[in-house]
Design a protein around this motif. Structure first.
Motif, PDB file in Angstrom:
ATOM      1  N   SER A   1       0.840  -1.208   0.000  1.00  0.00           N
ATOM      2  CA  SER A   1       0.000   0.000   0.000  1.00  0.00           C
ATOM      3  C   SER A   1       0.869   1.250   0.000  1.00  0.00           C
ATOM      4  CB  SER A   1      -0.935  -0.004   1.202  1.00  0.00           C
ATOM      5  OG  SER A   1      -0.209  -0.084   2.417  1.00  0.00           O
ATOM      6  N   ALA A   2       1.951   1.244   0.803  1.00  0.00           N
ATOM      7  CA  ALA A   2       2.849   2.395   0.832  1.00  0.00           C
ATOM      8  C   ALA A   2       3.608   2.528  -0.485  1.00  0.00           C
ATOM      9  CB  ALA A   2       3.828   2.267   1.992  1.00  0.00           C
ATOM     10  N   ALA A   3       3.997   1.392  -1.061  1.00  0.00           N
ATOM     11  CA  ALA A   3       4.704   1.426  -2.346  1.00  0.00           C
ATOM     12  C   ALA A   3       3.812   1.985  -3.447  1.00  0.00           C
ATOM     13  CB  ALA A   3       5.185   0.027  -2.708  1.00  0.00           C
ATOM     14  N   ALA A   4       2.528   1.598  -3.423  1.00  0.00           N
ATOM     15  CA  ALA A   4       1.580   2.131  -4.408  1.00  0.00           C
ATOM     16  C   ALA A   4       1.473   3.643  -4.268  1.00  0.00           C
ATOM     17  CB  ALA A   4       0.217   1.477  -4.216  1.00  0.00           C
ATOM     18  N   ASN A   5       1.484   4.119  -3.028  1.00  0.00           N
ATOM     19  CA  ASN A   5       1.412   5.550  -2.766  1.00  0.00           C
ATOM     20  C   ASN A   5       2.688   6.263  -3.206  1.00  0.00           C
ATOM     21  OD1 ASN A   5       0.376   7.985  -1.703  1.00  0.00           O
ATOM     22  ND2 ASN A   5       1.444   7.633   0.233  1.00  0.00           N
ATOM     23  N   CYS A   6       3.834   5.657  -2.927  1.00  0.00           N
ATOM     24  CA  CYS A   6       5.124   6.285  -3.227  1.00  0.00           C
ATOM     25  C   CYS A   6       5.416   6.356  -4.718  1.00  0.00           C
ATOM     26  CB  CYS A   6       6.252   5.513  -2.554  1.00  0.00           C
ATOM     27  SG  CYS A   6       6.297   5.702  -0.781  1.00  0.00           S
ATOM     28  N   PHE A   7       4.954   5.358  -5.464  1.00  0.00           N
ATOM     29  CA  PHE A   7       5.329   5.279  -6.872  1.00  0.00           C
ATOM     30  C   PHE A   7       4.149   5.440  -7.826  1.00  0.00           C
ATOM     31  CE2 PHE A   7       8.513   2.642  -4.558  1.00  0.00           C
ATOM     32  CZ  PHE A   7       9.595   3.484  -4.754  1.00  0.00           C
ATOM     33  N   ALA A   8       3.012   5.910  -7.295  1.00  0.00           N
ATOM     34  CA  ALA A   8       1.828   6.191  -8.121  1.00  0.00           C
ATOM     35  C   ALA A   8       1.404   4.977  -8.937  1.00  0.00           C
ATOM     36  CB  ALA A   8       2.101   7.396  -9.035  1.00  0.00           C
ATOM     37  N   LEU A   9       1.271   3.845  -8.240  1.00  0.00           N
ATOM     38  CA  LEU A   9       0.830   2.604  -8.882  1.00  0.00           C
ATOM     39  C   LEU A   9      -0.352   2.035  -8.107  1.00  0.00           C
ATOM     40  CD1 LEU A   9       4.275   0.843  -9.510  1.00  0.00           C
ATOM     41  CD2 LEU A   9       2.836   1.930 -11.239  1.00  0.00           C
ATOM     42  N   SER A  10      -1.009   1.058  -8.689  1.00  0.00           N
ATOM     43  CA  SER A  10      -2.033   0.309  -7.957  1.00  0.00           C
ATOM     44  C   SER A  10      -1.359  -0.858  -7.258  1.00  0.00           C
ATOM     45  CB  SER A  10      -3.109  -0.208  -8.915  1.00  0.00           C
ATOM     46  OG  SER A  10      -2.570  -1.225  -9.759  1.00  0.00           O
ATOM     47  N   THR A  11      -1.950  -1.336  -6.178  1.00  0.00           N
ATOM     48  CA  THR A  11      -1.354  -2.474  -5.452  1.00  0.00           C
ATOM     49  C   THR A  11      -1.302  -3.719  -6.324  1.00  0.00           C
ATOM     50  OG1 THR A  11      -3.540  -2.959  -4.500  1.00  0.00           O
ATOM     51  CG2 THR A  11      -2.016  -1.639  -3.170  1.00  0.00           C
ATOM     52  N   ARG A  12      -2.199  -3.830  -7.305  1.00  0.00           N
ATOM     53  CA  ARG A  12      -2.204  -4.991  -8.200  1.00  0.00           C
ATOM     54  C   ARG A  12      -0.959  -5.029  -9.075  1.00  0.00           C
ATOM     55  NH1 ARG A  12      -7.866  -5.750 -11.182  1.00  0.00           N
ATOM     56  NH2 ARG A  12      -6.775  -7.683 -11.703  1.00  0.00           N
ATOM     57  N   SER A  13      -0.331  -3.872  -9.269  1.00  0.00           N
ATOM     58  CA  SER A  13       0.871  -3.808 -10.116  1.00  0.00           C
ATOM     59  C   SER A  13       1.999  -4.666  -9.556  1.00  0.00           C
ATOM     60  CB  SER A  13       1.354  -2.360 -10.247  1.00  0.00           C
ATOM     61  OG  SER A  13       0.346  -1.522 -10.754  1.00  0.00           O
TER      62      SER A  13
ATOM     63  N   ARG B   1      -2.097  15.220   9.036  1.00  0.00           N
ATOM     64  CA  ARG B   1      -1.305  15.502   7.830  1.00  0.00           C
ATOM     65  C   ARG B   1      -0.867  14.194   7.183  1.00  0.00           C
ATOM     66  NH1 ARG B   1       3.915  15.616   6.405  1.00  0.00           N
ATOM     67  NH2 ARG B   1       4.633  17.179   4.888  1.00  0.00           N
ATOM     68  N   PRO B   2      -1.067  14.020   5.874  1.00  0.00           N
ATOM     69  CA  PRO B   2      -0.664  12.782   5.214  1.00  0.00           C
ATOM     70  C   PRO B   2       0.851  12.690   5.074  1.00  0.00           C
ATOM     71  CG  PRO B   2      -1.408  14.351   3.578  1.00  0.00           C
ATOM     72  CD  PRO B   2      -1.672  14.979   4.925  1.00  0.00           C
ATOM     73  N   VAL B   3       1.357  11.480   5.044  1.00  0.00           N
ATOM     74  CA  VAL B   3       2.784  11.267   4.782  1.00  0.00           C
ATOM     75  C   VAL B   3       2.956  11.243   3.265  1.00  0.00           C
ATOM     76  CG1 VAL B   3       4.753   9.749   5.100  1.00  0.00           C
ATOM     77  CG2 VAL B   3       3.036   9.950   6.908  1.00  0.00           C
ATOM     78  N   LEU B   4       3.691  12.171   2.741  1.00  0.00           N
ATOM     79  CA  LEU B   4       3.876  12.282   1.298  1.00  0.00           C
ATOM     80  C   LEU B   4       4.852  11.215   0.803  1.00  0.00           C
ATOM     81  CD1 LEU B   4       4.056  16.165   0.951  1.00  0.00           C
ATOM     82  CD2 LEU B   4       2.058  14.667   0.742  1.00  0.00           C
ATOM     83  N   PRO B   5       4.751  10.832  -0.485  1.00  0.00           N
ATOM     84  CA  PRO B   5       5.578   9.746  -1.029  1.00  0.00           C
ATOM     85  C   PRO B   5       7.066   9.867  -0.730  1.00  0.00           C
ATOM     86  CG  PRO B   5       3.908  10.337  -2.615  1.00  0.00           C
ATOM     87  CD  PRO B   5       3.773  11.314  -1.470  1.00  0.00           C
TER      88      PRO B   5
END
Length: 367
Positions: free
Chosen positions: A165-177, A259-263
């Motif tokens: 989930s964090a990787a999807a957020n950091c790299f602008a991908l879906s978790t399915r990727s 505050r959200p944690v940014l990528p």
């Protein structure tokens, strides 16, 4: 001149008195306190025929079988007694089961056992250098099956793991990727003094980044997507703060928006704040076929017992290391050596020399 026997005795004494064959470091990661043979299953009946496949040359059979992962090899063993004998005699299978069953169990419990072939694991078993720094590496990073040392596991950002989930957020991908790269299911336990009970899907940060670059069409394209996502997240947060202020003015009390944690902030966390530190690594021996030996790493007792600052300064000067004394002290206490490296290190380590002198004085006083 010392006789060969006397020299060997001194060598053995130095290794016994000045090094430790075990380290508290492996308790920070996936480890099993007792021997843990993997469950391979048994034949229900002694079927001896292996079919036409067993007419192939043994070397060719080994090449074919070693291209399979251990999950498939475990099932293949149950086909017939002849195939079972062949699989178990195969060097890649035999050596891994005999010397690295802990790593196989960790791969199994983390759902990675089907990701890598026996040949791939056997290849890593036969090297002993850390991929990050070329020191002796007594550990295995599971998602990439790379050999590593503890210092690189701690300091090298490319060896970190991250939740999908964090990787999807950091790299602008879906978790399915992330189905295209090995995904580790974290194993509940104690890591670096912290109890972790929840199972999470983790991936290598480096592999996730490489996947993102590929899927986005390049480094610049990926950065643009991530920056755009960070902007949207930050804008949404500012809007929530504005709404919160407006609601407070009307007398409505509500929690202040988090505050959200940014990528980029997720990837730049200090190592001691990494929530998954050491959760994807396990002890892993090295096999030297020529010497007919298996090594698991040795740690210097002199470095572990924290030499004095004067000793450390002398040690740093002798190696011309341009690092802070305190950092080097910690790194040396965590550094593993092969047997020959340990003997060479003892000759130059001030802490080990002090302990060796104390040992010799003690021996003479009891003589």
């Amino acid at each position: 001149m010392l006789s060969s026997t006397k020299h060997d005795d001194i060598r053995s004494q130095k290794l016994r008195k000045l090094s430790r064959a075990t380290s508290q470091l492996d308790m920070c990661m996936i480890s099993y306190p007792k021997a843990c043979p993997i469950a391979l299953g048994r034949l229900s009946a002694r079927q001896s025929s292996g079919g036409t496949m067993m007419k192939l040359p043994l070397e060719l059979l080994y090449n074919i079988f070693s291209s399979l992962e251990f999950e498939s090899l475990g099932k293949l063993r149950l086909v017939s007694y002849v195939i079972k004998q062949t699989v178990e005699a195969m060097p890649a299978f035999k050596c891994m089961v005999e010397h690295a069953s802990t790593a196989l169990r960790a791969l199994g419990e983390s759902n990675l056992i089907s990701e890598f072939s026996a040949a791939q694991l056997y290849q890593v078993l036969r090297i002993d250098r850390c991929v990050g720094c070329a020191d002796y590496g007594p550990f295995l990073l599971l998602p990439t099956i790379e050999r590593c040392c503890f210092n690189c596991l701690t300091d090298n950002l490319s060896m970190r793991v991250i939740s999908t989930s964090a990787a999807a957020n950091c790299f602008a991908l879906s978790t399915r990727s992330f189905r295209d790269i090995p995904r580790l299911y974290s194993i509940p336990g104690e890591y670096d003094g912290q109890r972790r009970s929840r199972r999470q899907r983790l991936v290598s940060t480096r592999m996730a980044r490489e996947l993102a670059v590929k899927l986005h069409g390049g480094e610049d394209e990926m950065k643009a997507k991530v920056d755009a996502k960070s902007y949207r997240m930050h804008t949404a947060y500012l809007n929530k703060r504005r709404d919160w202020v407006a609601m407070r003015e009307t007398g409505f009390d509500s929690p202040f928006p988090e505050r959200p944690v940014l990528p980029n902030e997720v990837l730049d966390l200090p190592d001691d704040e990494d929530p998954f530190r050491y959760m994807a690594s396990t002890p892993f021996p090295s096999l030297n076929h020529q010497a007919g030996s298996v090594e698991r790493g040795l740690w210097c007792q002199g470095c572990f017992e924290q030499p004095s600052l004067e000793e450390l300064e002398a040690h740093l000067h002798s190696r011309s290391l341009d690092v802070e004394e305190g950092e080097e002290l910690v790194r040396m206490s965590r550094k593993a050596f092969s047997e020959q490296e340990m003997l060479d290190h003892i000759d130059e380590c001030p802490g080990a020399q002090r302990l060796w002198s104390e040992f010799n004085v003690s021996e003479k006083s009891h003589a």
